[in-house]
Scaffold this active site. Structure first.
Site, mmCIF file in Angstrom:
data_model
loop_
_atom_site.group_PDB
_atom_site.id
_atom_site.type_symbol
_atom_site.label_atom_id
_atom_site.label_comp_id
_atom_site.label_asym_id
_atom_site.label_seq_id
_atom_site.Cartn_x
_atom_site.Cartn_y
_atom_site.Cartn_z
ATOM 1 C CB THR A 1 1.165 0.096 4.751
ATOM 2 O OG1 THR A 1 1.268 -1.145 4.028
ATOM 3 C CG2 THR A 1 2.492 0.360 5.460
ATOM 4 N N GLY A 2 -0.482 -2.318 6.215
ATOM 5 C CA GLY A 2 -0.352 -3.522 7.027
ATOM 6 C C GLY A 2 -1.574 -4.401 6.857
ATOM 7 N NE ARG B 1 -8.972 -7.546 3.280
ATOM 8 C CZ ARG B 1 -7.942 -6.711 3.273
ATOM 9 N NH1 ARG B 1 -7.691 -5.954 2.234
ATOM 10 N NH2 ARG B 1 -7.155 -6.628 4.319
ATOM 11 C CB VAL B 2 -13.225 -3.144 1.985
ATOM 12 C CG1 VAL B 2 -12.614 -1.760 2.113
ATOM 13 C CG2 VAL B 2 -14.060 -3.227 0.707
ATOM 14 N N GLY B 3 -10.041 -3.592 3.072
ATOM 15 C CA GLY B 3 -9.135 -3.443 4.217
ATOM 16 C C GLY B 3 -9.252 -2.077 4.858
ATOM 17 C CG ASP B 4 -5.732 -0.619 6.756
ATOM 18 O OD1 ASP B 4 -5.580 -1.458 5.846
ATOM 19 O OD2 ASP B 4 -4.807 0.100 7.175
ATOM 20 N N GLY C 1 -4.844 -5.166 7.080
ATOM 21 C CA GLY C 1 -5.947 -4.235 7.254
ATOM 22 C C GLY C 1 -6.955 -4.574 8.339
ATOM 23 C CB THR D 1 -0.876 -0.033 1.269
ATOM 24 O OG1 THR D 1 -1.839 -1.059 1.119
ATOM 25 C CG2 THR D 1 -1.594 1.281 1.515
HETATM 26 N N1 ASP Z 1 -3.606 -2.388 4.425
HETATM 27 C C1 ASP Z 1 -3.877 -2.984 3.164
HETATM 28 C C2 ASP Z 1 -5.092 -3.847 3.261
HETATM 29 O O1 ASP Z 1 -5.273 -4.511 4.248
HETATM 30 C C3 ASP Z 1 -2.757 -3.822 2.660
HETATM 31 C C4 ASP Z 1 -1.423 -3.102 2.566
HETATM 32 O O2 ASP Z 1 -1.097 -2.311 3.455
HETATM 33 O O3 ASP Z 1 -0.700 -3.352 1.602
HETATM 34 O O4 ASP Z 1 -5.840 -3.882 2.326
#
Ligand code: ASP
Length: 364
Positions: free
Chosen positions: A254-255, A231-234, A257, A203
């Site tokens: 980033t991480g 699915r949707v992350g953070d 999510g 990200t």
């Molecule tokens: N945070 C993002 C997600 O969970 C992934 C990423 O940080 O690359 O969608």
């Protein structure tokens, strides 16, 4: 744990010292805000030995280009919101990062993009999730912020909004890269998890303080390899992956999510900083806090919230910029693609932990 406790003790001692010794008003006059920018291109388990000098140079050049684009806006007196967009667009256009071109694949073999942006001036925010035909999702998120009465649009509706606002329809093949497709195939063939095939979160994000004292944050992603069921992350969730408030800080994450959503990472860091400021305003009215102390506190809060993520089982990192212009990194992984630049001449990109200046060092 010990490190956190030590930092906590130092922080407490510093705060107590502040209460004990009233600052002299003439000496403590607040500096005029200058500009500051931090960017990230993902965090994760980065293996130094697997990184060839050529590969490293490629990443560093891409990070530097993004940093330069955002820094140019700020140096010329532009707004924090324009600076974070400028930096993120460069990384969305680079196939090296998991955002825009180069996004990871869903289980069904598509690229679905999420992005969000927030202006710390008025806390206006915009976000999009699951878009497939918008070249720069961060620009669509910003258009949601400025040209709609909503904060978040998703899927086909977000794409219809994009067309209505004059965005070109980008063919989905534009986002696909062989490396990301191979990661999906490997995941399916070997029944691996997204973390096994990606090793890192790619990200991208940027946070900035402009000369007018305004903060902004932006984040853009393709999510996690093999994501399904919408699915949707953070990243597109205001308060989880992105937050900006002139009273406290601007954060992009980033991480993994799911953990960042559960902790509410970006808002949590800002809320702790704001609560601390409110306490000082009430209990220590008229006293100025040493800017160095403010940096230590910001680093402490960021580290504490990331420790909370770790404790739940998640990993990743954050970048933040404070109203004083300190650009701070915190990550609980072995590395984070990152960079920062300030009006005081700081200009650095780094990848692995331990590289670059310590986060808490005052920059000006
Ligand atoms: N945070 C993002 C997600 O969970 C992934 C990423 O940080 O690359 O969608």
């Amino acid at each position: 744990m010990n490190k956190t406790m030590n930092t906590g003790r130092t922080l407490l001692a510093t705060i107590l010292a502040l209460f004990a010794a009233p600052a002299m008003a003439e000496e403590a006059a607040p500096e005029m805000p200058r500009w500051s920018l931090a960017i990230h291109g993902g965090a994760g388990t980065l293996d130094k030995t697997a990184m060839t000098p050529e590969r490293r140079a490629e990443y560093e050049a891409a990070l530097q280009a993004a940093l330069d684009a955002g820094a140019r806006v700020l140096a010329e007196g532009g707004s924090a919101i324009d600076a974070v967009k400028a930096a993120v667009i460069i990384m969305e256009d680079s196939p090296l990062f998991n955002a825009g071109k180069g996004a990871v694949f869903t289980w069904e073999g598509t690229n679905e993009l999420d992005a969000s942006i927030m202006d710390g001036r008025d806390r206006s925010a915009g976000a999009v999730a699951g878009v497939k035909t918008v070249k720069n999702p961060i620009l669509l998120a910003d258009t949601v912020r400025t040209q709609s009465e909503h904060v978040m649009l998703m899927g086909a509706g977000a794409e219809a909004f994009a067309v209505e606002k004059g965005f070109a329809v980008t063919p989905p093949e534009y986002f696909a890269t062989p490396a990301r497709r191979e990661a999906l195939e490997r995941m399916k063939a070997k029944q691996l998890s997204a973390l096994d095939v990606d090793h890192k979160f790619g990200t991208v994000g940027a946070v900035a303080l402009d000369r007018q004292g305004n903060l902004a944050a932006a984040t853009s992603t393709g999510g996690m390899t093999g994501k399904r069921w919408g699915r949707v992350g953070d990243a597109p969730i205001i308060g989880a992956g992105t937050y900006a408030d002139n009273r406290s800080c601007a954060v992009s994450a980033t991480g993994w999510g799911e953990y960042f959503i559960r902790v509410g990472v970006a808002h949590e860091i800002c809320a702790r900083l704001r609560a601390r400021q409110e306490v000082l305003d009430v209990l220590a009215a008229g006293m100025e806090t040493d800017p160095v102390v403010k940096t230590v506190e910001a680093q402490y809060f960021a580290d504490a919230v990331m420790a909370d993520v770790k404790q739940l089982g998640g990993d990743g990192g954050v970048i933040l910029v404070t109203p004083e212009g300190y650009a701070i990194f915190s990550f609980n992984t072995s590395g984070m693609y990152r960079g920062r630049a300030t009006s005081a001449g700081v200009n650095e990109v780094a990848i692995f932990g331990g590289e670059g200046k310590p986060s808490a060092t005052p920059d000006h």
